[in-house]
Motif scaffolding. Structure first.
Motif, PDB file in Angstrom:
ATOM      1  N   LYS A  28       2.133   4.452   7.263  1.00 33.91           N
ATOM      2  CA  LYS A  28       1.977   3.698   6.017  1.00 33.91           C
ATOM      3  C   LYS A  28       3.040   4.031   4.974  1.00 33.91           C
ATOM      4  CE  LYS A  28      -3.083   3.423   6.405  1.00 33.91           C
ATOM      5  NZ  LYS A  28      -4.368   3.765   5.738  1.00 33.91           N
ATOM      6  N   SER A  37       2.654  -1.494   9.841  1.00 36.11           N
ATOM      7  CA  SER A  37       1.641  -0.908   8.949  1.00 36.11           C
ATOM      8  C   SER A  37       2.245  -0.308   7.691  1.00 36.11           C
ATOM      9  CB  SER A  37       0.853   0.178   9.698  1.00 36.11           C
ATOM     10  OG  SER A  37       0.155  -0.366  10.801  1.00 36.11           O
ATOM     11  N   LYS A  70       3.420   0.446   4.200  1.00 32.32           N
ATOM     12  CA  LYS A  70       3.075  -0.112   2.893  1.00 32.32           C
ATOM     13  C   LYS A  70       4.026   0.348   1.792  1.00 32.32           C
ATOM     14  CE  LYS A  70      -1.892  -0.773   3.637  1.00 32.32           C
ATOM     15  NZ  LYS A  70      -3.266  -0.458   3.137  1.00 32.32           N
TER      16      LYS A  70
END
Length: 814
Positions: free
Chosen positions: A604, A625, A627
């Motif tokens: 992430k 995934s 972020k």
């Protein structure tokens, strides 16, 4: 009114004197020369309005020693004007020709003064403002070069605000150091006794400063010294870069010799702080036969080879009690004050070590009486003098007694050991780690609260930049944590109580290619750690063994090399959520095996420090995934252009990107504007960034746009009018921005605007700014605040906060 004439500070004192004489003369003559009374009254009124401004300008000119050459003509005219006004008294009422002649002369004088103030001063002001911008940019470029060094600046930090028991040792140490026959002096004491603090006090002594002046050089040697790195730091500090990169220790010593000879004949003091056992030959390497050149070494070990040695003793009972009372805030009436005998018992248990006293005092500060009695029952009353660091570490463990509801703070303390000794730990990195490990909030509020708790207990030092109102809960990129070596060892010691395979936090330090024995004993080493930290030095060849880390959620990789290969075992870390890569070398590093990250389904957050990102073009892989990505002091170049896949396809779920101190960033890559899920963009201290693409208007989900200290950025694109979800806009210290976008009023959700330090933003705002009905807070300086005054009548809930000036060097690397 004075603020409008700051640019005209070059008037000089002569102008002020000439003005004062003319002003006084007019006031004296106006009531006597009735024939010229109307024109003299008008001239008097002009001079009255200008008087306060002229006085202020005169004072500034004298303080800054500015030239008067630009105003010599006006000064001469005012001198003539004074004589002219005096002559008006001698003109008879019937002499009409003289009346006309002198009236015209007075009219010309009045117009000359008004014209100079309305035109010349404005021109001078604009020119001087631009000169200021140029100078500020030059200063920022120099500052960038300091920040980009990333090594240890060779300056001595100030001692703590509160010290006890060091005045006499400081005098004794100074007397010994200044003896003619002493060139190499060892200051020794166990860890935590205050050796570095004593050196800091010594360097503030007037006699020492008067003798060595700017030639006091401070180097933190630490456990694994690197001669090339130390010398490079010294050269950087003195702005004496070698023509070629330092290749060997011998080359480094030769460069150091040349630098010291360059500093002669002024006396030189070189301080080598924290020399460990096994590195005692290092000070000998730095010895040169130079007059008035001295070396002061601090070490926990009393090396026998040193002829001159000063032993710093622990604090006596009186000073120890004073320090403990201060650390535990026993002077505070709101705190529980135990019996005197109980306090003495605790202080005796600290053995006179200032660090131990401060830590244990901090852990008891403000605690309930029950906590004090509980500690006293646990701590035996016996021999408390420590002769080794092992005993000191064992004693410091007593400061790690946390209540059940604060056990997470102890975990955070132990996580600090994941970073190399003597390096600043960015709070942004800790926020990323703890958001995933302990489910703390992503904005970092709880993480900072935990660090504040550690700071209060003296288990770490949290250094925070001054916060504007809008930043208190959101911006921590400039904050960092430091930790004493003893406390770092304590954190690592606490993390190593279980067997390798069972530890929840595994910290590995590799020197050269000397892998830990446990790692090489098995072909596949199974670990259960959630946090894995691996630190290597410049001699490591990236020959990795195999680790089975199926439970690792946070991976921290610290290194010093120009080329670094990600370990193959990373590919199988299916639960990895946070990757932090820190290059602590002088030069940017190129990362190989970046494509391994494409197989990680839960990754992430990525934070890269001092890494060359140009390699991404070759290895860009989908990170579905991901972020958040943070790039600190990286070479970005064309990293996001001409890639094998579209940037938006590589980061389809990216919501936040932080770019800080990336000096080669000139334009925001257009490809990033295709990542429609982006919510936060933070670009700070990128001084070459001159433009944002019009395509930024595509980022319709953007909530935060931060452009701090991008000094070459001249304007914001009109397309930002499309960012209807934008709630925070930060353009603070963007020196070149001269106007706000015409359609800024279409930012219908904008709540906070930070524009402090926008020195060239002087014109009235566009009319559309009246449409910012959601705007609640503006942070700016006094000049910009005046521009908001009429707007506040329409935006009645708007608060305009004038930012205080805050000048410090906390943000500089250690």
């Amino acid at each position: 009114m004075a603020a409008a004439f700051v640019g005209g500070a070059a008037l000089g004192a002569a102008f002020g004197e000439g003005f004062a004489v003319l002003h006084d003369t007019v006031k004296d003559v106006v009531s006597k020369a009735r024939m010229f009374k109307p024109i003299l009254k008008r001239l008097e009124s002009t001079l009255d309005r200008l008087a306060p401004t002229v006085n202020e300008i005169t004072q500034l000119s004298e303080q800054l020693d500015l030239p008067k050459v630009e105003t010599e003509n006006l000064i001469k005219n005012m001198e003539k004007g004074e004589k002219l006004v005096r002559k008006c008294l001698k003109i008879r009422w019937w002499n009409y020709c003289f009346k006309v002649h002198y009236s015209n002369k007075l009219e010309e004088l009045d117009k000359e003064i008004v014209r100079f103030c309305q035109v010349d001063l404005q021109v001078h002001g604009t020119r001087n403002g631009l000169r200021t911008l140029v100078n500020v940019n030059l200063i920022l470029q120099k500052v960038d070069s300091v920040v980009d060094r990333k090594g240890v600046p060779c300056t001595v930090r100030d001692p703590p605000d509160f010290t006890v028991g060091l005045d006499m040792p400081m005098k004794e140490l100074k007397t010994l150091l200044l003896k003619e026959e002493v060139q190499l002096l060892l200051l020794t004491a166990p860890g935590g006794c205050g050796k570095t603090t004593l050196v800091q006090m010594l360097c503030q002594d007037d006699q020492i400063r008067g003798m060595f002046e700017n030639n006091i050089l401070f180097v933190n040697v630490s456990k694994t010294p690197n001669v090339k790195v130390i010398v490079q730091n010294l050269l950087n500090y003195k702005d004496m870069q070698p023509n070629i990169q330092i290749q060997s220790d011998e080359d480094a010593i030769d460069q150091l010799s040349q630098m010291l000879n360059h500093l002669r004949p002024n006396p030189i003091l070189l301080i080598l702080d924290d020399v460990w056992l096994g590195s005692e030959s290092l000070p000998e390497m730095f010895k040169f036969d130079l007059p008035n050149y001295k070396i002061l070494v601090t070490s926990r070990t009393a090396f026998p080879r040193f002829k001159f040695t000063y032993h710093l003793k622990p604090l006596d009972d009186v000073d120890a009690m004073t320090l403990f009372r201060h650390s535990a805030s026993l002077h505070d009436g709101s705190s529980y004050v135990p019996a005197e005998e109980d306090v003495k018992k605790i202080v005796r248990g600290c053995g006179g070590f200032p660090l131990v006293i401060k830590v244990i005092g901090g852990s008891l500060c403000g605690q309930h009486a029950v906590v004090w009695h509980s500690r006293l029952m646990k701590w035996s009353d016996g021999q408390f003098y420590f002769s080794s660091d092992t005993e000191l570490l064992a004693h410091l463990q007593k400061s790690l007694e946390f209540s059940d509801d604060k056990v997470i703070i102890k975990e955070c303390f132990m996580d600090l050991g994941s970073f190399p000794e003597d390096q600043r730990i960015p709070t942004a990195a800790l926020i990323d780690m703890w958001a995933e490990l302990y489910k703390l909030d992503e904005d970092g509020i709880h993480a900072i609260a935990n660090l504040q708790e550690l700071n209060i207990r003296n288990l770490a030092s949290l250094v925070m930049a001054r916060k504007d109102a809008s930043e208190v809960k959101s911006y921590y990129n400039e904050d960092f944590v430091t930790q004493h070596d003893i406390l770092r060892e304590l954190a690592m010691h606490q993390s190593s109580q279980e067997s390798i395979g069972q530890r929840s936090r595994l910290i590995i330090n590799i020197s050269g290619n000397n892998l830990p024995k446990w790692w090489t004993e098995q072909k596949q080493q199974l670990i259960n750690a959630r946090l894995l930290s691996i630190s290597t030095d410049e001699l490591f060849s990236s020959s990795w063994c195999n680790i089975q880390g199926s439970k690792v959620e946070v991976l921290v990789l610290n290194f010093h090399t120009k080329n670094y290969t990600l370990p193959e075992f990373v590919e199988k870390m299916d639960k990895l959520k946070v990757l932090i890569i820190n290059n602590y070398g002088f030069f940017h590093s190129k990362i190989s095996n970046f494509q391994l990250l494409g197989s990680l389904p839960n990754l992430k957050r990525i934070r890269l420090e001092k890494v060359s990102i140009s390699s991404l073009c070759e290895t860009l892989v989908p990170l579905k995934s991901l972020k958040k990505i943070s790039l600190f002091m990286c070479n970005i170049g064309k990293a996001f252009e001409n890639c094998s896949i579209q940037v938006s396809d590589a980061f389809p779920n990216l919501t936040e990107i932080n770019i800080d101190y990336c000096n080669d960033l000139e334009e925001l890559p257009i490809g990033l504007c295709d990542i429609v899920h982006l919510k936060k963009i933070s670009i700070t201290n990128c001084h070459k960034l001159f433009a944002l693409p019009e395509e930024i208007g595509k980022l319709v989900n953007l909530e935060v746009l931060r452009l701090r200290s991008c000094t070459d950025l001249s304007e914001l694109p009109n397309s930002i009018r499309s960012l209807h979800k934008l709630s925070i806009l930060d353009i603070s210290d963007c020196l070149s921005i001269m106007k706000l976008p015409k359609h800024i009023g279409e930012l219908c959700n904008l709540k906070e605007l930070n524009m402090k330090g926008c020195l060239r933003l002087r014109t009235q705002f566009p009319e559309s700014i009246m449409d910012l009905e959601q705007l609640k807070l503006v942070v700016c300086d006094e000049e910009r605040a005046r521009l908001w005054e009429p707007i506040k009548e329409f935006l009645t809930e708007l608060k305009v906060e004038v930012a205080e000036k805050d000048i410090n060097l906390n943000w500089l690397p250690k």
